[in-house]
Write a protein that holds these residues in place. Structure first.
Motif, PDB file in Angstrom:
ATOM      1  N   THR A 217      -3.275  -0.919  -6.339  1.00  0.00           N
ATOM      2  CA  THR A 217      -3.964  -0.898  -7.769  1.00  0.00           C
ATOM      3  C   THR A 217      -3.079  -2.149  -8.398  1.00  0.00           C
ATOM      4  O   THR A 217      -3.482  -2.468  -9.405  1.00  0.00           O
ATOM      5  N   LEU A 218      -1.841  -2.342  -7.929  1.00  0.00           N
ATOM      6  CA  LEU A 218      -0.970  -3.430  -8.768  1.00  0.00           C
ATOM      7  C   LEU A 218      -0.520  -4.542  -7.729  1.00  0.00           C
ATOM      8  O   LEU A 218      -0.801  -4.613  -6.735  1.00  0.00           O
ATOM      9  N   SER A 219      -0.177  -5.497  -8.505  1.00  0.00           N
ATOM     10  CA  SER A 219       0.070  -6.895  -7.840  1.00  0.00           C
ATOM     11  C   SER A 219       1.420  -6.619  -7.042  1.00  0.00           C
ATOM     12  O   SER A 219       2.376  -5.606  -7.159  1.00  0.00           O
ATOM     13  N   SER A 220       1.304  -7.399  -5.755  1.00  0.00           N
ATOM     14  CA  SER A 220       2.686  -7.296  -4.650  1.00  0.00           C
ATOM     15  C   SER A 220       3.873  -7.637  -5.360  1.00  0.00           C
ATOM     16  O   SER A 220       4.827  -7.289  -4.834  1.00  0.00           O
ATOM     17  N   GLU A 221       3.960  -7.991  -6.547  1.00  0.00           N
ATOM     18  CA  GLU A 221       5.158  -8.532  -7.240  1.00  0.00           C
ATOM     19  C   GLU A 221       5.807  -7.265  -7.707  1.00  0.00           C
ATOM     20  O   GLU A 221       6.930  -7.135  -8.140  1.00  0.00           O
ATOM     21  N   PHE A 222       5.161  -6.154  -7.845  1.00  0.00           N
ATOM     22  CA  PHE A 222       5.467  -4.803  -8.545  1.00  0.00           C
ATOM     23  C   PHE A 222       5.741  -3.755  -7.606  1.00  0.00           C
ATOM     24  O   PHE A 222       6.525  -2.667  -7.636  1.00  0.00           O
ATOM     25  N   VAL A 223       4.791  -3.718  -6.397  1.00  0.00           N
ATOM     26  CA  VAL A 223       4.784  -2.678  -5.411  1.00  0.00           C
ATOM     27  C   VAL A 223       4.798  -3.215  -4.155  1.00  0.00           C
ATOM     28  O   VAL A 223       4.807  -4.168  -3.785  1.00  0.00           O
ATOM     29  N   VAL A 224       5.330  -2.491  -3.146  1.00  0.00           N
ATOM     30  CA  VAL A 224       5.567  -2.613  -1.762  1.00  0.00           C
ATOM     31  C   VAL A 224       4.097  -2.703  -1.187  1.00  0.00           C
ATOM     32  O   VAL A 224       2.986  -2.328  -1.539  1.00  0.00           O
ATOM     33  N   SER A 225       4.008  -4.003  -0.301  1.00  0.00           N
ATOM     34  CA  SER A 225       2.696  -4.530   0.032  1.00  0.00           C
ATOM     35  C   SER A 225       2.741  -4.858   1.485  1.00  0.00           C
ATOM     36  O   SER A 225       3.968  -4.878   2.283  1.00  0.00           O
ATOM     37  N   GLY A 226       1.534  -5.209   2.310  1.00  0.00           N
ATOM     38  CA  GLY A 226       1.642  -5.623   3.453  1.00  0.00           C
ATOM     39  C   GLY A 226       2.069  -4.646   4.533  1.00  0.00           C
ATOM     40  O   GLY A 226       1.690  -3.463   4.427  1.00  0.00           O
ATOM     41  N   ALA A 227       2.732  -5.259   5.606  1.00  0.00           N
ATOM     42  CA  ALA A 227       3.119  -4.450   6.587  1.00  0.00           C
ATOM     43  C   ALA A 227       4.067  -3.406   6.182  1.00  0.00           C
ATOM     44  O   ALA A 227       4.080  -1.959   6.789  1.00  0.00           O
ATOM     45  N   ALA A 228       4.998  -3.626   5.157  1.00  0.00           N
ATOM     46  CA  ALA A 228       5.772  -2.292   4.525  1.00  0.00           C
ATOM     47  C   ALA A 228       5.184  -1.570   4.070  1.00  0.00           C
ATOM     48  O   ALA A 228       5.450  -0.100   4.142  1.00  0.00           O
ATOM     49  N   ALA A 229       4.018  -1.610   3.448  1.00  0.00           N
ATOM     50  CA  ALA A 229       3.108  -0.718   2.582  1.00  0.00           C
ATOM     51  C   ALA A 229       2.434   0.211   3.794  1.00  0.00           C
ATOM     52  O   ALA A 229       2.096   1.509   3.588  1.00  0.00           O
ATOM     53  N   ALA A 230       1.943  -0.447   5.001  1.00  0.00           N
ATOM     54  CA  ALA A 230       1.572   0.008   6.135  1.00  0.00           C
ATOM     55  C   ALA A 230       2.263   1.252   6.725  1.00  0.00           C
ATOM     56  O   ALA A 230       1.842   2.236   7.066  1.00  0.00           O
ATOM     57  N   ARG A 231       3.675   0.873   6.732  1.00  0.00           N
ATOM     58  CA  ARG A 231       4.509   1.659   7.560  1.00  0.00           C
ATOM     59  C   ARG A 231       4.654   2.850   6.666  1.00  0.00           C
ATOM     60  O   ARG A 231       4.930   3.837   7.062  1.00  0.00           O
ATOM     61  N   LEU A 232       4.679   2.918   5.209  1.00  0.00           N
ATOM     62  CA  LEU A 232       4.910   4.038   4.318  1.00  0.00           C
ATOM     63  C   LEU A 232       3.417   4.623   4.075  1.00  0.00           C
ATOM     64  O   LEU A 232       3.795   5.875   3.256  1.00  0.00           O
ATOM     65  N   PHE A 233       2.536   4.239   4.545  1.00  0.00           N
ATOM     66  CA  PHE A 233       1.017   4.873   4.143  1.00  0.00           C
ATOM     67  C   PHE A 233       1.127   4.764   2.682  1.00  0.00           C
ATOM     68  O   PHE A 233       0.278   5.811   1.873  1.00  0.00           O
ATOM     69  N   ASP A 234       1.598   3.792   1.765  1.00  0.00           N
ATOM     70  CA  ASP A 234       1.417   3.963   0.382  1.00  0.00           C
ATOM     71  C   ASP A 234       1.816   2.569  -0.219  1.00  0.00           C
ATOM     72  O   ASP A 234       2.679   1.824   0.144  1.00  0.00           O
ATOM     73  N   ALA A 235       0.733   2.059  -1.142  1.00  0.00           N
ATOM     74  CA  ALA A 235       0.955   0.817  -1.587  1.00  0.00           C
ATOM     75  C   ALA A 235       1.260   0.840  -3.380  1.00  0.00           C
ATOM     76  O   ALA A 235       0.938   0.139  -3.743  1.00  0.00           O
ATOM     77  N   ASN A 236       1.846   2.041  -3.496  1.00  0.00           N
ATOM     78  CA  ASN A 236       2.004   2.206  -4.919  1.00  0.00           C
ATOM     79  C   ASN A 236       3.284   2.766  -5.125  1.00  0.00           C
ATOM     80  O   ASN A 236       3.902   3.453  -6.095  1.00  0.00           O
ATOM     81  N   GLN A 237       4.330   2.275  -4.171  1.00  0.00           N
ATOM     82  CA  GLN A 237       5.749   2.314  -4.453  1.00  0.00           C
ATOM     83  C   GLN A 237       6.360   1.269  -5.259  1.00  0.00           C
ATOM     84  O   GLN A 237       5.947   0.097  -4.662  1.00  0.00           O
ATOM     85  N   ILE A 238       7.311   1.386  -5.904  1.00  0.00           N
ATOM     86  CA  ILE A 238       7.888   0.134  -6.697  1.00  0.00           C
ATOM     87  C   ILE A 238       8.698  -0.538  -5.698  1.00  0.00           C
ATOM     88  O   ILE A 238       9.274   0.023  -4.701  1.00  0.00           O
ATOM     89  N   SER A 239       8.668  -1.941  -5.508  1.00  0.00           N
ATOM     90  CA  SER A 239       9.234  -2.812  -4.658  1.00  0.00           C
ATOM     91  C   SER A 239      10.686  -2.844  -4.705  1.00  0.00           C
ATOM     92  O   SER A 239      11.170  -2.657  -5.933  1.00  0.00           O
ATOM     93  N   ALA A 240      11.556  -3.589  -4.062  1.00  0.00           N
ATOM     94  CA  ALA A 240      12.674  -3.562  -4.070  1.00  0.00           C
ATOM     95  C   ALA A 240      13.048  -4.738  -4.881  1.00  0.00           C
ATOM     96  O   ALA A 240      13.879  -4.584  -5.729  1.00  0.00           O
TER      97      ALA A 240
END
Length: 375
Positions: A217-240
């Motif tokens: 729901t948020l831009s990839s600049e803010f949250v984990v995205s792509g293959a990393a999000a797929a591994r976590l099954f979550d696209a709404n975790q704050i990115s590093a």
């Protein structure tokens, strides 16, 4: 007589503290100050032998860069000479075991004053060693190294999260070793890698992967995205990167106030993403920063509200602490961006400005898209 005796005791204590500080200063003279806490920060912490934040951060960043060049992700923990957190960084896509083992490796290297691989090699020769050492909280796996400068241990590093590819010159341990060599200088050669015995008959390993990254729901600049999000099954975790931006914003703000802070950023599951303890901060500040972040996440609100609640309704305070494990002191704020919670930040050690520092970090990273406390 009692009052007079008390004054003598206080004077003796002050003299002893001054002597300890002088001894610390003398010891620091034999160690390059660019690597350890020094000056006023060392005096504030009563310790001049621990790795400073700049060095810990530099080592962590180099290791992350090396991992990125290899197309892998790692988690990094850097401890000081007393075994306390100085720097923590988790690259996107890392899961709980990656983060946990990074810290365990660092603590093992710190406790042994030796590479954690030394214990792994012992366990390879005799499996009973691993069971025995687990009872002591030690982890028999490579990736933890003491950080030594001029024959003095100033801290320890633990790296976890990537599968070793020794034939290609890569492992968690190599990441730590090469990072320290780049930042501090030449390091002692790594220990031999002993082959680990495995059963001749291997059981099949289940594959469990997402077919595609989950929708964010948020831009990839803010949250984990792509293959990393797929591994976590979550696209709404704050990115590093966003966690670093929050930390940088808080640190810049408190430096502008002439102070220091301990800052901890966790994701929406409570797992560490990034943490920094500025020089001169006591170890308990890092611990309470994490407690504040965890309380803000679980309570879905700033910890200042719980501090006010403890004052306004003292009868509920014991229940909140004992049954729920909440830390009811201001400084923890959920990371909510565009009405979506993606993590939490906790700040301690600022002498009354913990929440303001956290808010400054959120506003620096997310602008007016972040939800902040309003009074």
């Amino acid at each position: 007589m009692t009052h007079k005796g008390s004054r003598v005791s206080i004077g003796t204590a002050v003299t002893a503290m001054a002597a300890i500080a002088a001894m610390g200063a003398a010891r620091a003279q034999h160690m390059p100050s660019e690597f350890v806490v020094s000056g006023e920060a060392a005096a504030a912490a009563l310790d001049s032998g621990g790795i400073n934040l700049d060095t810990a951060k530099a080592i962590g960043r180099v290791c992350a860069r090396l991992a990125e060049e290899r197309g892998v992700a790692v988690s990094v923990y850097v401890l000081d000479n007393d075994g306390n957190h100085v720097y923590v960084h988790r690259m996107d896509g890392q899961v709980w075991t990656n983060v946990a083992t990074a810290e365990m490796k660092a603590r093992t290297a710190h406790g042994l004053r030796a590479p954690s691989k030394s214990l792994m090699n012992q366990a390879t020769r005799n499996q009973a060693v691993e069971w025995r050492e687990m009872e002591l909280g030690l982890f028999s796996n490579a990736g933890g190294l003491p950080i030594i400068v001029d024959d003095r241990m100033i801290g320890a590093i633990g790296v976890g999260g990537s599968a070793p590819r020794l034939a290609e010159g890569w492992s968690d341990e190599i990441c730590a070793h090469e990072a320290m060599a780049e930042v501090i200088g030449p390091q002692q050669p790594l220990l031999e890698d002993l082959p680990r015995q495995r059963p001749a008959e291997q059981l099949p390993t289940a594959q469990f992967r997402a077919e595609a990254p989950p929708e964010a729901t948020l831009s990839s600049e803010f949250v984990v995205s792509g293959a990393a999000a797929a591994r976590l099954f979550d696209a709404n975790q704050i990115s590093a990167a966003a966690a670093v931006a929050v930390t940088d914003g808080c640190r810049a703000w408190i430096e502008g106030q002439g102070g220091t802070a301990s800052i901890y950023v966790i994701d929406n599951t409570g797992l560490a993403v990034h943490a920094e303890r500025m020089d001169g901060q006591h170890s308990h500040a890092m611990e309470t920063a994490l407690l504040k972040a965890e309380t803000a996440l679980r309570g879905r609100g700033p910890t200042s509200s719980r501090e006010a609640g403890a004052h306004n309704n003292p009868g509920g305070y014991p229940r909140s602490v004992t049954l729920f494990g909440f830390y009811s002191v201001a400084g923890g704020v959920p990371v909510v961006v565009d009405n979506q919670i993606i993590g939490s930040v906790g700040v301690s050690g600022t002498d009354g400005h913990d929440e303001a520092c956290a808010v400054a970090g959120l506003e620096a990273a997310f602008g007016d898209r972040a939800t902040v406390p309003v009074y």
